[in-house]
Structure formats: C-alpha cells, structure tokens
Design a protein around this motif. Sequence first.
Motif, PDB file in Angstrom:
ATOM      1  N   THR A   6       0.819  -1.214   0.000  1.00  0.00           N
ATOM      2  CA  THR A   6       0.000   0.000   0.000  1.00  0.00           C
ATOM      3  C   THR A   6       0.848   1.257   0.000  1.00  0.00           C
ATOM      4  O   THR A   6       2.007   1.229   0.426  1.00  0.00           O
ATOM      5  N   SER A   7       0.246   2.351  -0.459  1.00  0.00           N
ATOM      6  CA  SER A   7       0.887   3.654  -0.313  1.00  0.00           C
ATOM      7  C   SER A   7       0.064   4.515   0.646  1.00  0.00           C
ATOM      8  O   SER A   7       0.325   5.697   0.816  1.00  0.00           O
ATOM      9  N   SER A   8      -0.973   3.901   1.231  1.00  0.00           N
ATOM     10  CA  SER A   8      -1.886   4.664   2.085  1.00  0.00           C
ATOM     11  C   SER A   8      -1.337   4.781   3.511  1.00  0.00           C
ATOM     12  O   SER A   8      -1.195   3.779   4.210  1.00  0.00           O
ATOM     13  N   ARG A  10      -2.864   5.691   6.016  1.00  0.00           N
ATOM     14  CA  ARG A  10      -3.891   5.194   6.954  1.00  0.00           C
ATOM     15  C   ARG A  10      -3.789   3.687   7.121  1.00  0.00           C
ATOM     16  O   ARG A  10      -3.884   3.166   8.228  1.00  0.00           O
ATOM     17  N   ARG A  11      -3.605   2.977   5.995  1.00  0.00           N
ATOM     18  CA  ARG A  11      -3.484   1.507   6.102  1.00  0.00           C
ATOM     19  C   ARG A  11      -2.229   1.134   6.893  1.00  0.00           C
ATOM     20  O   ARG A  11      -2.237   0.192   7.690  1.00  0.00           O
ATOM     21  N   GLU A  31      -6.575   1.712 -11.332  1.00  0.00           N
ATOM     22  CA  GLU A  31      -7.677   1.208 -10.500  1.00  0.00           C
ATOM     23  C   GLU A  31      -9.015   1.238 -11.226  1.00  0.00           C
ATOM     24  O   GLU A  31     -10.015   1.691 -10.683  1.00  0.00           O
ATOM     25  N   LYS A  52      -3.870  -5.397  -7.179  1.00  0.00           N
ATOM     26  CA  LYS A  52      -2.749  -4.829  -6.407  1.00  0.00           C
ATOM     27  C   LYS A  52      -1.826  -5.950  -5.918  1.00  0.00           C
ATOM     28  O   LYS A  52      -0.600  -5.839  -5.986  1.00  0.00           O
ATOM     29  N   THR A  74     -10.549   0.503  -1.155  1.00  0.00           N
ATOM     30  CA  THR A  74     -11.734   1.061  -0.498  1.00  0.00           C
ATOM     31  C   THR A  74     -12.524   1.941  -1.462  1.00  0.00           C
ATOM     32  O   THR A  74     -11.935   2.758  -2.166  1.00  0.00           O
ATOM     33  N   LYS A  85     -11.722   8.045  -5.351  1.00  0.00           N
ATOM     34  CA  LYS A  85     -11.078   9.315  -4.996  1.00  0.00           C
ATOM     35  C   LYS A  85     -11.548  10.393  -5.970  1.00  0.00           C
ATOM     36  O   LYS A  85     -11.696  10.117  -7.161  1.00  0.00           O
ATOM     37  N   ALA A 150     -11.287   8.013  -0.863  1.00  0.00           N
ATOM     38  CA  ALA A 150     -12.539   7.558  -1.475  1.00  0.00           C
ATOM     39  C   ALA A 150     -13.707   8.319  -0.848  1.00  0.00           C
ATOM     40  O   ALA A 150     -13.744   8.524   0.369  1.00  0.00           O
ATOM     41  N   ILE A 155     -12.764  10.003   7.602  1.00  0.00           N
ATOM     42  CA  ILE A 155     -13.500   9.961   8.882  1.00  0.00           C
ATOM     43  C   ILE A 155     -12.550  10.135  10.061  1.00  0.00           C
ATOM     44  O   ILE A 155     -12.927  10.630  11.127  1.00  0.00           O
ATOM     45  N   GLN A 156     -11.279   9.745   9.853  1.00  0.00           N
ATOM     46  CA  GLN A 156     -10.288   9.772  10.937  1.00  0.00           C
ATOM     47  C   GLN A 156      -9.649  11.142  11.108  1.00  0.00           C
ATOM     48  O   GLN A 156      -8.869  11.351  12.025  1.00  0.00           O
TER      49      GLN A 156
HETATM   50  C1  LIG Z   1     -13.917   6.808   3.255  1.00  0.00           C
HETATM   51  C2  LIG Z   1     -12.476   7.008   3.635  1.00  0.00           C
HETATM   52  C3  LIG Z   1     -11.442   6.646   2.785  1.00  0.00           C
HETATM   53  N1  LIG Z   1     -10.136   6.838   3.131  1.00  0.00           N
HETATM   54  C4  LIG Z   1      -9.018   6.476   2.243  1.00  0.00           C
HETATM   55  C5  LIG Z   1      -8.469   5.069   2.448  1.00  0.00           C
HETATM   56  C6  LIG Z   1      -7.689   4.848   1.189  1.00  0.00           C
HETATM   57  O1  LIG Z   1      -6.336   5.325   1.390  1.00  0.00           O
HETATM   58  C7  LIG Z   1      -8.386   5.741   0.164  1.00  0.00           C
HETATM   59  C8  LIG Z   1      -9.055   4.922  -0.921  1.00  0.00           C
HETATM   60  O2  LIG Z   1      -8.160   4.688  -1.940  1.00  0.00           O
HETATM   61  P1  LIG Z   1      -7.575   3.259  -2.311  1.00  0.00           P
HETATM   62  O3  LIG Z   1      -7.433   3.241  -3.796  1.00  0.00           O
HETATM   63  O4  LIG Z   1      -8.350   2.166  -1.642  1.00  0.00           O
HETATM   64  O5  LIG Z   1      -6.124   3.255  -1.651  1.00  0.00           O
HETATM   65  P2  LIG Z   1      -4.865   4.187  -1.901  1.00  0.00           P
HETATM   66  O6  LIG Z   1      -4.694   4.479  -3.358  1.00  0.00           O
HETATM   67  O7  LIG Z   1      -4.954   5.364  -0.958  1.00  0.00           O
HETATM   68  O8  LIG Z   1      -3.676   3.263  -1.391  1.00  0.00           O
HETATM   69  P3  LIG Z   1      -3.068   1.907  -2.070  1.00  0.00           P
HETATM   70  O9  LIG Z   1      -3.825   1.598  -3.329  1.00  0.00           O
HETATM   71  O10 LIG Z   1      -1.628   2.226  -2.323  1.00  0.00           O
HETATM   72  O11 LIG Z   1      -3.258   0.859  -0.988  1.00  0.00           O
HETATM   73  O12 LIG Z   1      -9.366   6.486   0.862  1.00  0.00           O
HETATM   74  C9  LIG Z   1      -9.814   7.428   4.358  1.00  0.00           C
HETATM   75  O13 LIG Z   1      -8.629   7.626   4.673  1.00  0.00           O
HETATM   76  N2  LIG Z   1     -10.816   7.770   5.218  1.00  0.00           N
HETATM   77  C10 LIG Z   1     -12.146   7.601   4.921  1.00  0.00           C
HETATM   78  O14 LIG Z   1     -13.010   7.955   5.744  1.00  0.00           O
END
Ligand SMILES: Cc1cn([C@H]2C[C@H](O)[C@@H](COP(=O)(O)OP(=O)(O)OP(=O)(O)O)O2)c(=O)[nH]c1=O
Length: 206
Positions: A6-8, A10-11, A31, A52, A74, A85, A150, A155-156
Amino acid sequence: MIILGTSSPRRIELFSHFKLPFQILAPQIDEKVDETLYKTPEAVVIKIAKDKLQKICDNTINREDIDVIITADTIVWMDGRIFGKPRDSSNAKEILRELSGKWHKVFTGVCVKIDNEEFSFYEETSVKFRELEDEEIDFYVSTGEPLDKAGAYGIQELGGVLVERIEGDYTNVVGLPLPKLWKLLFDRGVIKRYATRKWSEGEAIK
Ligand SMILES: Cc1cn([C@H]2C[C@H](O)[C@@H](COP(=O)(O)OP(=O)(O)OP(=O)(O)O)O2)c(=O)[nH]c1=O
C-alpha cells in the motif's frame, strides 16, 4: 517477511496496531474495473485488491523472504454508484453534496497471500452524513484533505465532523478492516509466526 502492499498512510498506521514486523511496497495499478463484469461493490473492491496483490507478486518474483502479502481497496457506494477518490476539488464538492444528509456504504476488499495460498474478503460499513451547507463543503475541500480519499472525506481526520452515525467496523472506513484481517491472520498462524518475544514482553515492534 510480511509485505503490506500500500501507499496509504492510513493503512500503514492501522496495520501497525497488530505489532507485527512488516515492510511496505506500493502497488501502482490502474484502478479501473469493467463494471459490466464486476457488478457489485464487493466484487469491484476485491478485484482491485487482487490486481494490487498481483502487481506486488510480479515485482517481487525472486524474493524468497516474503511469505505474506496484504493489499486492500476502499470505495464509497450509494444508490448503485461508486465514489472513488475525487478527480479534483470541484468533483470532491459534487461528491460531498451528494452524500450530504444521507446514508452511504463504505466497502473495502482485502487480498492476502500466505505461503502461496490466496485469500480475499470484504467488509462493509454504513455511514450517515449530516446535512452539509455548501459553505461548509467549500471550506472542507479547501483543506485538501478529501483529495486522496474515497468518497472525498477522511472519517479519521477533520472529515469525522461530517458524520452523524456509523454502523459497523470503523477501521473499514479508514481503509483496512482490522477485525476480519486479524481473524484471518490468526487462524492461519501468521500472528503467532511473527509475534516475537519482544511483543510478549509488551514492547512494541518499530
Ligand atoms: C472513506 C475514507 C477513505 N479513506 C481512504 C483510504 C484509502 O487510502 C483511500 C481509498 O483509496 P484506495 O485506492 O483504496 O487506496 P490508496 O490508493 O490510498 O492506497 P493503495 O492503493 O496504495 O493501498 O481512501 C480514508 O482515509 N478515510 C475515509 O473515511
């Protein structure tokens, strides 16, 4: 070794609560899914999480030290429509105006490879937004927070103030459903395989 694909941020933060050693590799994929083939939100998120995972596998083909890989995706879903997104700020405002005052669902698909066996699952959580004024939406979008998330909210973070009610797993909304992921890793012996003496002594693994 465990790879969190992941690059997130949050994850990464959520997964670190498991106190397992892991490394991060970012999967770069397009995606997009063919919505005529993947008709339900759960099918869409699982398909993207699988893409992924495949990408990480392709990039680590000679790495024998990797035995666990985890990826996730997500989306926000409302009235048969998927909100990923936002493309830009004006799209973020449109999305938030749509979500205002209503319930929507957040779906996360997770794909896990453990010793060459693949598992996938999804989690869904219902979220209700309170009624939002245009001025408030404009202000929230101007913070930049919605752009990499997304459904155009986090929410956090500050986005939490838009939420009136939530039903289900909170971590799923943030991007990684920890209870279901923990259960899978526990049942498959991954937690015990990686839990070290340090952990049982109460020292968190960095
Ligand atoms: C609804 C919601 C989404 N999100 C984020 C989570 C994900 O990072 C993002 C959805 O995009 P994703 O495409 O699921 O993930 P990403 O591109 O950020 O990371 P990767 O593919 O590298 O794993 O939205 C929040 O942080 N808080 C929220 O409340």
